[in-house]
Design a protein around this motif. Structure first.
Motif, short mmCIF file in Angstrom:
data_model
loop_
_atom_site.label_atom_id
_atom_site.label_comp_id
_atom_site.label_asym_id
_atom_site.label_seq_id
_atom_site.Cartn_x
_atom_site.Cartn_y
_atom_site.Cartn_z
N TYR A 285 0.84 -1.19 0.00
CA TYR A 285 0.00 0.00 0.00
C TYR A 285 0.87 1.24 0.00
CZ TYR A 285 -3.07 3.67 1.66
OH TYR A 285 -3.75 4.84 1.79
N GLN A 286 0.56 2.14 -0.89
CA GLN A 286 1.23 3.43 -0.94
C GLN A 286 0.16 4.51 -0.84
OE1 GLN A 286 3.40 3.41 -4.59
NE2 GLN A 286 4.98 2.02 -3.81
N PRO A 287 0.19 5.27 0.23
CA PRO A 287 -0.84 6.31 0.36
C PRO A 287 -0.71 7.32 -0.77
CG PRO A 287 0.83 6.54 2.07
CD PRO A 287 1.14 5.29 1.30
N PRO A 288 -1.82 7.88 -1.18
CA PRO A 288 -1.77 8.86 -2.27
C PRO A 288 -0.98 10.10 -1.83
CG PRO A 288 -4.00 8.68 -1.40
CD PRO A 288 -3.16 7.66 -0.69
N THR A 289 -0.29 10.66 -2.77
CA THR A 289 0.47 11.88 -2.49
C THR A 289 -0.49 13.07 -2.58
OG1 THR A 289 1.08 12.07 -4.80
CG2 THR A 289 2.61 10.92 -3.37
N PRO A 290 -0.21 14.16 -1.90
CA PRO A 290 -1.14 15.29 -1.91
C PRO A 290 -1.36 15.88 -3.30
CG PRO A 290 0.74 15.70 -0.45
CD PRO A 290 0.92 14.38 -1.06
N HIS A 291 -0.43 15.78 -4.19
CA HIS A 291 -0.56 16.39 -5.52
C HIS A 291 -1.15 15.44 -6.54
CE1 HIS A 291 2.55 18.66 -3.39
NE2 HIS A 291 2.06 19.72 -4.03
N SER A 292 -1.40 14.22 -6.14
CA SER A 292 -1.92 13.24 -7.07
C SER A 292 -3.43 13.12 -6.91
CB SER A 292 -1.26 11.89 -6.82
OG SER A 292 -1.90 10.91 -7.59
N SER A 293 -4.13 13.12 -8.03
CA SER A 293 -5.58 12.97 -7.97
C SER A 293 -6.01 11.68 -8.66
CB SER A 293 -6.27 14.17 -8.62
OG SER A 293 -5.88 14.25 -9.97
N ALA A 294 -5.06 10.82 -8.95
CA ALA A 294 -5.38 9.59 -9.65
C ALA A 294 -6.05 8.61 -8.71
CB ALA A 294 -4.11 8.97 -10.22
N LEU A 295 -7.01 7.93 -9.25
CA LEU A 295 -7.72 6.93 -8.49
C LEU A 295 -7.49 5.60 -9.19
CD1 LEU A 295 -9.70 6.18 -6.27
CD2 LEU A 295 -11.54 6.61 -7.88
N VAL A 296 -7.06 4.62 -8.43
CA VAL A 296 -6.80 3.29 -8.98
C VAL A 296 -7.78 2.34 -8.36
CG1 VAL A 296 -5.12 1.43 -9.23
CG2 VAL A 296 -4.37 3.82 -9.26
N VAL A 297 -8.48 1.61 -9.22
CA VAL A 297 -9.45 0.63 -8.74
C VAL A 297 -8.84 -0.74 -8.96
CG1 VAL A 297 -11.76 -0.31 -9.03
CG2 VAL A 297 -11.35 2.14 -9.31
N TRP A 298 -8.89 -1.52 -7.93
CA TRP A 298 -8.35 -2.88 -8.02
C TRP A 298 -9.48 -3.86 -7.97
CZ3 TRP A 298 -8.28 -7.00 -4.43
CH2 TRP A 298 -7.50 -8.09 -4.82
N ARG A 299 -9.48 -4.75 -8.93
CA ARG A 299 -10.49 -5.78 -8.96
C ARG A 299 -9.78 -7.13 -8.98
NH1 ARG A 299 -13.86 -2.68 -13.33
NH2 ARG A 299 -15.02 -1.33 -11.93
N PRO A 300 -10.14 -7.99 -8.07
CA PRO A 300 -9.48 -9.29 -8.02
C PRO A 300 -9.84 -10.15 -9.24
CG PRO A 300 -11.24 -9.21 -6.41
CD PRO A 300 -11.14 -7.83 -7.01
N LYS A 301 -8.93 -11.00 -9.62
CA LYS A 301 -9.18 -11.92 -10.73
C LYS A 301 -10.07 -13.04 -10.24
CE LYS A 301 -4.73 -11.15 -12.86
NZ LYS A 301 -3.47 -11.76 -13.26
#
Length: 170
Positions: free
Chosen positions: A153-169
């Motif tokens: 896990y890497q917490p989001p950085t304050p300047h990043s607005s990217a959202l990553v969705v993880w879906r299990p296989k």
């Protein structure tokens, strides 16, 4: 030269107990007799001739514990090639270096102690190498057992607005 290494090819041939042994139907074949540096084969007269010393000198060295040959069942002395080398070294130290017999005995004792310690060091080094190899194997096994589907896990950085969705296989 190792103690189990033969001095030369075929040196056991023609000696009592040497060469190829006869076999019978009831017994398994015996390995050929092998001469090594440690094999006591020389009687005192031959050892004296090979070392360039008088037989009485060899007897004196035996009494003093400088060079102790093996004994036969009848208590006769039998010298090995290593004993002959040691006799020559005692003679060299005595005549060329001027060291008395007590000093030579102490030198021999210290050389034997050093050889024993070197052997022990080699033994411990082999043991250490084996332990290191076992440790590396265990470490590799542990690393191989890591689950590959987990992502740190890497917490989001304050300047990043990217959202990553993880879906299990599935």
């Amino acid at each position: 030269m190792t103690p189990d290494e033969p001095i030369g090819p075929g040196l056991g041939d023609g000696l009592p107990g040497g060469g190829a042994r006869r076999t019978t139907r009831r017994t398994a074949p015996q390995p050929p007799y092998v001469l090594t540096e440690e094999t006591p084969v020389y009687v005192i007269s031959v050892a004296a001739e090979l070392s360039g010393l008088h037989p009485q000198t060899l007897r004196q060295y035996d009494r003093l514990g400088l060079v102790s040959p093996d004994r036969t069942a009848g208590r006769g002395r039998r010298y090995s090639a290593r004993d002959i080398q040691q006799l020559r070294e005692v003679q060299r130290l005595s005549q060329d270096e001027g060291i008395n017999l007590a000093g030579i005995k102490r030198i021999i004792e210290l050389e034997n102690q050093v050889a024993a310690l070197q052997s022990r060091i080699a033994e411990l080094a082999d043991s250490l190498e084996g332990a290191a190899t076992a440790l590396q194997q265990r470490e590799a096994t542990i690393h191989a057992s890591y689950r590959r589907d987990l992502v740190p896990y890497q917490p989001p950085t304050p300047h990043s607005s990217a959202l990553v969705v993880w879906r299990p296989k599935r």
